[in-house]
Design a protein around this motif. Structure first.
Motif, PDB file in Angstrom:
ATOM      1  N   ASP A  19     -14.081  27.983 -17.916  1.00  0.00           N
ATOM      2  CA  ASP A  19     -13.907  26.940 -16.911  1.00  0.00           C
ATOM      3  C   ASP A  19     -14.114  25.585 -17.585  1.00  0.00           C
ATOM      4  OD1 ASP A  19     -14.077  25.130 -14.807  1.00  0.00           O
ATOM      5  OD2 ASP A  19     -15.137  26.531 -13.490  1.00  0.00           O
ATOM      6  N   ALA A  20     -13.018  24.846 -17.781  1.00  0.00           N
ATOM      7  CA  ALA A  20     -13.067  23.618 -18.578  1.00  0.00           C
ATOM      8  C   ALA A  20     -13.912  22.517 -17.947  1.00  0.00           C
ATOM      9  CB  ALA A  20     -11.644  23.112 -18.828  1.00  0.00           C
ATOM     10  N   ARG A  21     -14.328  22.681 -16.701  1.00  0.00           N
ATOM     11  CA  ARG A  21     -15.192  21.691 -16.052  1.00  0.00           C
ATOM     12  C   ARG A  21     -16.643  21.842 -16.465  1.00  0.00           C
ATOM     13  NH1 ARG A  21     -13.762  23.567 -10.060  1.00  0.00           N
ATOM     14  NH2 ARG A  21     -14.231  25.525 -11.165  1.00  0.00           N
ATOM     15  N   ASN A  22     -17.007  23.025 -16.986  1.00  0.00           N
ATOM     16  CA  ASN A  22     -18.419  23.407 -17.047  1.00  0.00           C
ATOM     17  C   ASN A  22     -18.988  23.484 -18.463  1.00  0.00           C
ATOM     18  OD1 ASN A  22     -18.618  23.556 -14.273  1.00  0.00           O
ATOM     19  ND2 ASN A  22     -18.168  25.741 -14.183  1.00  0.00           N
ATOM     20  N   ILE A  60      -8.937  31.293 -23.952  1.00  0.00           N
ATOM     21  CA  ILE A  60      -8.275  30.730 -22.776  1.00  0.00           C
ATOM     22  C   ILE A  60      -9.147  29.648 -22.160  1.00  0.00           C
ATOM     23  CG2 ILE A  60      -7.470  31.224 -20.437  1.00  0.00           C
ATOM     24  CD1 ILE A  60      -6.746  34.050 -21.428  1.00  0.00           C
ATOM     25  N   LEU A  61      -8.639  28.424 -22.167  1.00  0.00           N
ATOM     26  CA  LEU A  61      -9.253  27.312 -21.449  1.00  0.00           C
ATOM     27  C   LEU A  61      -8.541  27.168 -20.113  1.00  0.00           C
ATOM     28  CD1 LEU A  61      -9.663  24.378 -24.021  1.00  0.00           C
ATOM     29  CD2 LEU A  61     -11.497  25.593 -22.848  1.00  0.00           C
ATOM     30  N   HIS A  62      -9.305  27.263 -19.040  1.00  0.00           N
ATOM     31  CA  HIS A  62      -8.724  27.221 -17.700  1.00  0.00           C
ATOM     32  C   HIS A  62      -9.166  25.939 -17.007  1.00  0.00           C
ATOM     33  CE1 HIS A  62      -8.001  29.573 -13.678  1.00  0.00           C
ATOM     34  NE2 HIS A  62      -7.197  28.550 -13.842  1.00  0.00           N
ATOM     35  N   PHE A  63      -8.202  25.124 -16.627  1.00  0.00           N
ATOM     36  CA  PHE A  63      -8.496  23.843 -15.985  1.00  0.00           C
ATOM     37  C   PHE A  63      -8.533  24.046 -14.476  1.00  0.00           C
ATOM     38  CE2 PHE A  63      -7.132  22.980 -20.212  1.00  0.00           C
ATOM     39  CZ  PHE A  63      -7.968  21.940 -20.624  1.00  0.00           C
ATOM     40  N   CYS A  64      -9.620  24.675 -14.023  1.00  0.00           N
ATOM     41  CA  CYS A  64      -9.796  25.056 -12.625  1.00  0.00           C
ATOM     42  C   CYS A  64     -10.055  23.828 -11.751  1.00  0.00           C
ATOM     43  CB  CYS A  64     -10.987  26.001 -12.482  1.00  0.00           C
ATOM     44  SG  CYS A  64     -10.995  27.437 -13.572  1.00  0.00           S
ATOM     45  N   ARG A  79     -14.521  17.207 -20.589  1.00  0.00           N
ATOM     46  CA  ARG A  79     -14.502  17.128 -22.037  1.00  0.00           C
ATOM     47  C   ARG A  79     -13.173  17.535 -22.676  1.00  0.00           C
ATOM     48  NH1 ARG A  79     -18.864  17.043 -25.756  1.00  0.00           N
ATOM     49  NH2 ARG A  79     -20.151  17.007 -23.887  1.00  0.00           N
ATOM     50  N   PHE A  80     -12.521  18.577 -22.166  1.00  0.00           N
ATOM     51  CA  PHE A  80     -11.342  19.111 -22.850  1.00  0.00           C
ATOM     52  C   PHE A  80     -10.031  18.501 -22.358  1.00  0.00           C
ATOM     53  CE2 PHE A  80     -14.602  22.387 -23.446  1.00  0.00           C
ATOM     54  CZ  PHE A  80     -14.569  22.477 -24.830  1.00  0.00           C
ATOM     55  N   GLY A  81     -10.135  17.433 -21.551  1.00  0.00           N
ATOM     56  CA  GLY A  81      -8.930  16.778 -21.070  1.00  0.00           C
ATOM     57  C   GLY A  81      -8.073  16.233 -22.200  1.00  0.00           C
ATOM     58  N   ASP A  99      -2.196  26.458 -15.174  1.00  0.00           N
ATOM     59  CA  ASP A  99      -3.090  25.367 -15.600  1.00  0.00           C
ATOM     60  C   ASP A  99      -4.044  25.835 -16.701  1.00  0.00           C
ATOM     61  OD1 ASP A  99      -4.481  27.061 -13.901  1.00  0.00           O
ATOM     62  OD2 ASP A  99      -5.474  25.445 -12.785  1.00  0.00           O
ATOM     63  N   ILE A 100      -3.468  26.447 -17.724  1.00  0.00           N
ATOM     64  CA  ILE A 100      -4.237  27.093 -18.786  1.00  0.00           C
ATOM     65  C   ILE A 100      -3.723  26.636 -20.145  1.00  0.00           C
ATOM     66  CG2 ILE A 100      -4.172  29.351 -19.993  1.00  0.00           C
ATOM     67  CD1 ILE A 100      -5.104  30.626 -17.384  1.00  0.00           C
ATOM     68  N   LEU A 101      -4.643  26.521 -21.111  1.00  0.00           N
ATOM     69  CA  LEU A 101      -4.307  26.420 -22.529  1.00  0.00           C
ATOM     70  C   LEU A 101      -4.772  27.687 -23.228  1.00  0.00           C
ATOM     71  CD1 LEU A 101      -5.364  22.855 -23.794  1.00  0.00           C
ATOM     72  CD2 LEU A 101      -3.040  23.685 -23.383  1.00  0.00           C
ATOM     73  N   VAL A 102      -3.924  28.248 -24.062  1.00  0.00           N
ATOM     74  CA  VAL A 102      -4.315  29.353 -24.940  1.00  0.00           C
ATOM     75  C   VAL A 102      -4.607  28.740 -26.305  1.00  0.00           C
ATOM     76  CG1 VAL A 102      -3.576  31.484 -26.053  1.00  0.00           C
ATOM     77  CG2 VAL A 102      -2.905  31.008 -23.678  1.00  0.00           C
ATOM     78  N   ILE A 103      -5.861  28.851 -26.769  1.00  0.00           N
ATOM     79  CA  ILE A 103      -6.237  28.180 -28.020  1.00  0.00           C
ATOM     80  C   ILE A 103      -6.647  29.156 -29.121  1.00  0.00           C
ATOM     81  CG2 ILE A 103      -6.825  26.030 -26.852  1.00  0.00           C
ATOM     82  CD1 ILE A 103      -9.792  26.762 -27.194  1.00  0.00           C
TER      83      ILE A 103
END
Length: 275
Positions: A212-215, A238-242, A255-257, A106-110
């Motif tokens: 942590d993409a939630r925060n 690394i964006l992690h959609f925890c 935000r990063f959805g 559940d990760i994006l590498v950007i």
């Protein structure tokens, strides 16, 4: 050449495609060896990954786990055998490997991963990041719960020294710990990492290597406004959609959805010839 480790079941196959697409787009010219530890994946999925990797110029190494390896492990619906794979990777991967980056699906590498790969963590078993957030409350709760003094590290991104792991990680000791502490493990694989190996972890910057993409608001506040969207896009790798909320599910509010959904579209197009 960078070694990447992933573990998953077939439910996360769509997310694997998104992860690998983001990896390819944001590390042009980099060669990756992709290692997949799995217990039961349909052959057509493995073949699709093989074809895609070949087209990308990557090597794909699927490694099916023998159930007998975990015959003495406490296993249940709450503690599936898969939860042991990342910690036991030094014992499960080829002996000629000495370093690997583990990534949750559940990760994006950007941004490029090479600076992480080249991190000097001599003498440490793992490199990992703690999600401290706005306050130290979560860290304090987890320290108390597990009886440790170090930060509570997230297990979704791990830089692993496999040579040291073969010396120090003993499967029977992990299985024994689970058996003795099964009532205390809330996030079993992550709790195991922290309780058993927390003192052997080299701290990584979560804003760069396990965001942590939630925060988003917490990152902005703790950096006095520096870690805004522009900073993330330029510096975070690394964006992690925890957590339970996921950007591929309806109703995702963070935000990063929309960025994740963009990569979903890119993956859908780039993978179509290989499915």
């Amino acid at each position: 050449m960078l070694n990447i480790l992933i573990t998953l079941d077939e439910n996360y196959f769509p997310q694997l495609r998104v992860l690998l697409t983001s990896l390819r787009l944001n590390a042009p010219g980099e060669h990756f060896d992709i290692y997949l530890l799995y217990s039961d994946l349909p052959e057509h999925m493995l073949q699709a990954v093989e074809r895609w990797c070949r087209a990308a110029g990557y090597e794909f190494h699927p490694i099916r786990m023998d159930g007998n390896l975990f015959g003495s492990a406490p296993v249940s619906s709450r503690y599936p055998a898969e939860m042991y794979y990342r910690l036991l990777a030094p014992r499960l991967l080829p002996e000629e490997l000495n370093r690997i980056i583990y990534l949750d699906p559940d990760i994006l590498v950007i941004n490029p991963l090479r600076p992480l790969w080249e991190t000097n963590m001599s003498g440490w078993l793992f490199g990992a990041a703690a999600h401290t957030g706005k306050t130290e409350l979560a860290n304090d709760v987890n320290r108390l719960r597990l009886g440790v003094e170090h930060d509570y590290y997230n297990s979704g991104v791990l830089l692993m020294d496999l040579e040291l792991g073969r010396e120090e990680i003993i499967p029977e000791e992990i299985f024994r710990y689970v058996e003795e502490h099964r009532m205390e493990l809330v996030l079993p694989d992550q709790d195991l990492l922290n309780a058993m190996f927390g003192e052997r972890i080299f701290p990584l910057d979560d804003a760069v290597w396990n965001y942590d993409a939630r925060n988003y608001n917490n990152y902005v506040m703790r950096s006095s406004g520096k870690y805004n969207v522009k900073w993330v896009m330029e510096n975070t790798a690394i964006l992690h959609f925890c957590g339970k909320a996921k950007p591929w599910k309806p109703g995702y509010i963070y935000r990063f959805g929309v960025l994740y959904q963009h990569y979903e579209q890119l993956a859908g197009r780039s993978w179509q010839p290989y499915l």
